[in-house]
Design a protein around this motif. Structure first.
Motif: not given
Ligand code: NAD
Ligand code: TYD
Length: 359
Positions: A151-159, A300-319
């Motif tokens: 699966d692709p990483a979580f974005t701000e619009t993920s369920h 109920g152990h969640d198998r995988r988390y992954a974050i897509d941080a592109r909004k923060l990087e592109a909009e606010l220039g965070w790295k």
């Protein structure tokens, strides 16, 4: 002036220390000082007039309203929460109380304060105004649930699909924050961050637990097959992201925070063991990985988390400033360099300190 809640915990305390290292803007730190709140972490700020630690509950409307009226902060940054998934499985009540009811009460106290702020600051000074005020809510990627391998990483619009009592309570608080913006116009920002690691991390969470158990010659308990994946971010990079969102985030928006560092738990444990082999070899010359023990999996152990941080990087220039390799080395070194902090947490002495200080 800003009000930080939960600023004696792992991330909140790192945030307060970093904030005051970079600016002279004072901090009021409201913390209930649960088992996870450790004022020893803030010891370097003793006598520093820029920092005021107040023991109290975010759910105490009278106290919070009084603090807001007295100190007139321009922002509230909400770290306060029950944060450990395993504890939420064994006793979800506190999680509902602090993370949901507490956040609701905090929002109501803040709304009452914010509504009465002046719209504009006529003399052009720095006093808080209705427009400039911010409520920043610190949340987690766990609200999005669990990903499958490809699966692709979580974005701000993920369920929003939380699976543990902890993540469900955090998701509920995120919804309340959102609703207070849409309904009442409260100027809110929400950050959803991946797993943090670094200095002052309570040794019930994976990375600090592995370090302290390894050094104590104890077993290193790996849940299930150890192939669960978490996305790791050095705590100081999380703090810099929060500062950036507070400074320039768009009102009502959610920003995912992460460093693109997906790792399987067993690989994390091997990395910690290898660093300890190098920095503090076992007296018997054997590798620390010999202490690894596979134990029953978390329900109920969640198998995988992954974050897509592109909004923060592109909009606010965070790295992020740290790679995983640099951050984990600093972290292991920090635990080796701070045996007193670890010993006081392990012996419970840090609680005695709290009781003495606040008796
Ligand atoms: P922590 O458990 O180390 O610290 C929580 C702090 O909140 C403690 O000092 C505790 O005393 C305080 N607190 C608890 N209940 C309170 C209440 N009712 N009123 C006032 N203070 C209270 O947690 P942390 O790891 O520092 O996490 C801080 C925040 O960041 C939490 O909201 C958590 O959900 C979020 N978060 C954590 C991570 C992570 O990896 N640790 C990742 C993403 C988001
Ligand atoms: P944890 O640090 O509790 O964070 P979270 O559950 O919020 O992600 O756990 C991180 C991962 O490590 C998680 O998949 C559970 C696993 N884990 C172990 O395998 N052994 C342990 O002793 C702990 C505390 C966690």
């Amino acid at each position: 002036m800003i009000l930080v809640t939960g600023g004696a915990g792992f991330i909140g305390a790192n945030f307060v220390l970093d904030w005051l290292a970079q600016s002279d803007e004072p901090v009021i730190n409201l913390d209930k000082l649960t088992y996870a709140g450790n004022p020893e972490t803030l010891q370097s700020l003793q006598g520093d007039t820029r920092h005021t630690l107040v023991q109290g509950d975010i759910g105490d409307v009278a106290l919070v309203s009084q603090l807001l009226a007295r100190y007139q902060p321009r922002a509230v940054v909400n770290f306060a929460a029950e944060s450990h998934v395993d504890r939420s499985i064994h006793g979800p009540g506190e999680f509902i109380q602090t993370n949901i009811v507490g956040t609701f009460n905090l929002l109501e106290s803040v709304r009452g304060y914010w509504q009465n702020l002046p719209q504009e600051n006529r003399d052009g000074g720095v006093a808080p105004t209705k427009n400039r005020f911010r409520f920043l809510h610190v949340s987690t990627d766990e609200v999005y649930g669990s990903l499958k391998k490809d699966d692709p990483a979580f974005t701000e619009t993920s369920h929003i699909e939380p699976n543990s009592p902890y993540s469900a309570s955090k998701a509920a608080s995120d919804h309340l924050v959102r609703a207070w913006h849409h309904t009442y116009g409260l100027p809110v920002l929400t950050t959803n961050c991946s797993n943090n690691y670094g200095p002052y991390h309570f040794p019930e969470k994976l990375i600090p637990l592995m370090i302290v158990n390894a050094l104590a010659g104890k077993a290193l308990p790996v849940y299930g097959d150890g192939q669960q994946i978490r996305d790791w971010l050095y705590v100081k990079d999380h703090c810099s992201a929060i500062r950036r969102v507070l400074e320039a985030g768009r009102l009502g928006e959610v920003y995912n925070v992460g460093g693109w560092n997906e790792k399987a738990n067993i690989d994390i444990v091997h990395t910690v063991c290898a660093l300890l082999d190098e920095l503090r070899p076992r007296a018997d010359g054997k590798p620390y990985k010999d202490q690894i023990t596979y134990v029953t999996d978390r329900p109920g152990h969640d198998r995988r988390y992954a974050i897509d941080a592109r909004k923060l990087e592109a909009e606010l220039g965070w790295k992020p400033a740290e790679t995983f390799e640099s951050g984990i080395r600093k972290t292991v070194q920090w635990y080796l360099d701070n045996p007193d902090w670890v010993a006081h947490v392990q012996s419970g002495a840090y609680r005695e300190w709290v009781q003495k200080q606040y008796a």
